[in-house]
Design a protein around this motif. Structure first.
Motif, short mmCIF file in Angstrom:
data_model
loop_
_atom_site.label_atom_id
_atom_site.label_comp_id
_atom_site.label_asym_id
_atom_site.label_seq_id
_atom_site.Cartn_x
_atom_site.Cartn_y
_atom_site.Cartn_z
N GLY A 1 0.82 -1.19 0.00
CA GLY A 1 0.00 0.00 0.00
C GLY A 1 0.86 1.25 0.00
O GLY A 1 2.09 1.17 -0.04
N THR A 2 0.22 2.38 0.05
CA THR A 2 0.95 3.64 0.02
C THR A 2 1.79 3.84 1.27
O THR A 2 2.94 4.31 1.20
CB THR A 2 -0.04 4.82 -0.11
N HIS A 3 1.26 3.45 2.42
CA HIS A 3 1.94 3.70 3.68
C HIS A 3 2.23 2.44 4.48
O HIS A 3 2.78 2.53 5.58
CB HIS A 3 1.12 4.65 4.55
N ALA A 4 1.85 1.28 3.97
CA ALA A 4 1.99 0.06 4.77
C ALA A 4 2.07 -1.16 3.87
O ALA A 4 1.74 -1.11 2.68
CB ALA A 4 0.81 -0.08 5.73
N GLU A 5 2.50 -2.27 4.46
CA GLU A 5 2.43 -3.58 3.82
C GLU A 5 1.54 -4.46 4.69
O GLU A 5 1.59 -4.39 5.92
CB GLU A 5 3.80 -4.25 3.71
N ALA A 6 0.74 -5.29 4.05
CA ALA A 6 -0.13 -6.23 4.75
C ALA A 6 0.29 -7.65 4.38
O ALA A 6 0.29 -8.01 3.20
CB ALA A 6 -1.59 -6.00 4.40
N TYR A 7 0.67 -8.42 5.38
CA TYR A 7 1.09 -9.80 5.19
C TYR A 7 -0.07 -10.72 5.56
O TYR A 7 -0.57 -10.67 6.68
CB TYR A 7 2.29 -10.13 6.08
N VAL A 8 -0.46 -11.57 4.63
CA VAL A 8 -1.54 -12.52 4.88
C VAL A 8 -0.94 -13.93 4.87
O VAL A 8 -0.40 -14.37 3.85
CB VAL A 8 -2.66 -12.41 3.83
N ALA B 1 -1.99 4.57 13.47
CA ALA B 1 -3.42 4.55 13.24
C ALA B 1 -3.95 3.17 13.59
O ALA B 1 -3.20 2.18 13.53
CB ALA B 1 -3.75 4.89 11.79
N PRO B 2 -5.24 3.05 13.97
CA PRO B 2 -5.80 1.74 14.32
C PRO B 2 -5.70 0.73 13.18
O PRO B 2 -5.66 1.09 12.01
CB PRO B 2 -7.26 2.07 14.65
N PHE B 3 -5.69 -0.54 13.55
CA PHE B 3 -5.60 -1.62 12.58
C PHE B 3 -6.69 -1.51 11.52
O PHE B 3 -6.41 -1.60 10.32
CB PHE B 3 -5.71 -2.96 13.32
N ALA B 4 -7.94 -1.31 11.96
CA ALA B 4 -9.06 -1.26 11.01
C ALA B 4 -8.90 -0.12 10.02
O ALA B 4 -9.18 -0.26 8.82
CB ALA B 4 -10.38 -1.12 11.76
N THR B 5 -8.41 1.02 10.50
CA THR B 5 -8.19 2.17 9.62
C THR B 5 -7.13 1.86 8.57
O THR B 5 -7.28 2.20 7.39
CB THR B 5 -7.76 3.40 10.45
N GLN B 6 -6.08 1.20 8.97
CA GLN B 6 -5.01 0.88 8.04
C GLN B 6 -5.44 -0.21 7.06
O GLN B 6 -5.06 -0.19 5.88
CB GLN B 6 -3.76 0.45 8.82
N LEU B 7 -6.23 -1.18 7.55
CA LEU B 7 -6.69 -2.25 6.65
C LEU B 7 -7.57 -1.70 5.54
O LEU B 7 -7.57 -2.21 4.41
CB LEU B 7 -7.44 -3.31 7.46
N GLU B 8 -8.30 -0.63 5.82
CA GLU B 8 -9.18 -0.02 4.81
C GLU B 8 -8.41 0.52 3.61
O GLU B 8 -8.99 0.72 2.54
CB GLU B 8 -9.99 1.10 5.44
N THR B 9 -7.11 0.76 3.77
CA THR B 9 -6.31 1.25 2.65
C THR B 9 -5.98 0.12 1.66
O THR B 9 -5.36 0.36 0.63
CB THR B 9 -5.02 1.92 3.14
N PHE B 10 -6.39 -1.12 1.99
CA PHE B 10 -6.24 -2.27 1.10
C PHE B 10 -7.66 -2.79 0.80
O PHE B 10 -8.08 -3.82 1.34
CB PHE B 10 -5.41 -3.38 1.75
N PRO B 11 -8.42 -2.11 -0.04
CA PRO B 11 -9.85 -2.45 -0.21
C PRO B 11 -10.10 -3.87 -0.68
O PRO B 11 -11.03 -4.52 -0.20
CB PRO B 11 -10.34 -1.40 -1.21
N GLU B 12 -9.28 -4.38 -1.61
CA GLU B 12 -9.52 -5.75 -2.09
C GLU B 12 -9.30 -6.75 -0.97
O GLU B 12 -10.04 -7.73 -0.84
CB GLU B 12 -8.59 -6.07 -3.27
N LEU B 13 -8.28 -6.51 -0.16
CA LEU B 13 -8.01 -7.41 0.96
C LEU B 13 -9.08 -7.27 2.03
O LEU B 13 -9.59 -8.26 2.56
CB LEU B 13 -6.63 -7.10 1.54
N ALA B 14 -9.44 -6.04 2.36
CA ALA B 14 -10.46 -5.80 3.39
C ALA B 14 -11.78 -6.47 3.03
O ALA B 14 -12.51 -6.94 3.92
CB ALA B 14 -10.66 -4.30 3.60
#
Length: 343
Positions: free
Chosen positions: A185-192, A210-223
């Motif tokens: 993402g722009t500001h983070a990486e999400a490892y699944v 920022a809270p986990f849920a807020t950051q996860l929203e920046t990955f819409p397909e994953l969310a």
């Protein structure tokens, strides 16, 4: 040395437990100081690379989990994946890994004392923990990312990099791939990480507070794959991730695992490096070459440290960060070679 142990290990995480297992099996009188009850959880990506799986197998340990066949980078419509060439990795809950190691250590006859150690005293013959009566010829600091022992000995090195943090949560959904997916993402990486038939772990690495849920929203397909109602655990956090030590050997104190220094979780090699370091540390104590452990640690972690440092630096440069994923996609053979060099 009368009345003392051969080895006192401060910290009963994977690094400390693996060190104790190697030491006990080599005949060293070993004891662990760990105030937390087992199994201990931690914010962790929970993906064991093939090197870690091989190290655990060499110790005779069977860790339950979900096989991982490679690494996949994802950014919007772009994807590139690298299959592991030399055996699978493993997605395993941190608590499961800890439980297997902890039971093996107890079976090896190593006592785990419910003690918190923040200060040590050493002389030419050994190391003492004030107020406990504990003394050993050698002490291993395996007390984690923010090691109190490292700090008490003045071995910390101040860093001036932008701090990064890790956040982790589990979701009760079936894994959709046998790969560890890294979403950029722009500001983070999400490892699944696939962990079981109906469980995945999601770890976010970020410099944003920022809270986990807020950051996860920046990955819409994953969310979209991870509805809030499927959340199976609370969010755990860790950081700042980067920690440096002046040396891994300080008199009769040796540092291992995260306590020995840590750059970032970006390449997912923490457990592998902890297991490698544990074996190298005990090997050098048995050989009577403790000072060589520093050289062996630097040699065994050099490739990891170089690549992780390059990736983190690129990640923090606005002009370079957007190019990491497209470059990997354009050069899939190079990407596969790098992943397997680390694995």
């Amino acid at each position: 040395m009368s009345g003392g142990h051969d080895l006192l290990i401060v910290g009963g995480g994977p690094a400390g437990l693996a060190t104790a297992l190697h030491a006990a099996r080599a005949g060293l009188d070993t004891v662990i100081a760990e105030p937390r009850r087992a199994p201990v959880d931690k914010a962790c990506g929970e993906g064991l690379m093939p090197g870690a799986v091989r190290a655990l197998t060499a110790l005779g340990l069977d860790v339950p989990g979900h096989p991982i066949t490679g690494i996949r980078y994802v950014q919007g419509p772009r994807q590139v994946q690298a299959p592991f060439r030399h055996g699978p990795g493993l997605g395993a809950r941190r608590t499961t890994l800890h439980d297997v190691l902890h039971r093996a250590v107890l079976d090896a006859g190593v006592p785990v004392l419910p003690l918190r150690v923040a200060d040590v005293r050493q002389d030419t013959a050994g190391v003492t923990v004030p107020g406990t009566g504990l003394r050993a010829r050698w002490l291993v600091a395996a007390d984690g990312l923010h090691s109190p022992v490292r700090r008490s000995l003045g071995l910390e090195v101040t860093t001036h990099h932008a701090p990064r943090y890790g956040l982790r949560r589990h979701y009760a959904v079936p894994p959709w791939t046998p790969y560890v997916e890294v979403h950029w993402g722009t500001h983070a990486e999400a490892y699944v990480t696939p962990l079981g038939p109906r469980l995945v772990g999601v770890a976010l690495l970020t410099a944003r507070r920022a809270p986990f849920a807020t950051q996860l929203e920046t990955f819409p397909e994953l969310a979209a794959r991870l509805p809030p109602t499927a959340a199976a655990t609370a969010v755990r956090g860790s950081g700042p991730l980067r920690q440096s030590a002046r040396t891994r050997v300080h008199g009769r104190v040796l540092l291992v695992g995260d306590a020995a220094g840590y750059i970032d979780a970006l390449t997912g090699e923490g457990i592998s490096l902890a297991l490698t370091g544990a074996e190298a540390l005990v090997t050098n104590l048995l050989r009577g070459t403790p000072s060589r452990y520093e050289t062996d640690w630097r040699h065994s972690t050099r490739r990891h440290r170089l690549l992780t440092e390059l990736l983190v630096r690129a990640r923090q440069q606005p002009a370079l960060a957007p190019r990491i994923m497209p470059t990997a996609a354009r050069l899939p053979r190079l990407f596969t070679a790098v992943v397997n060099a680390l694995a």
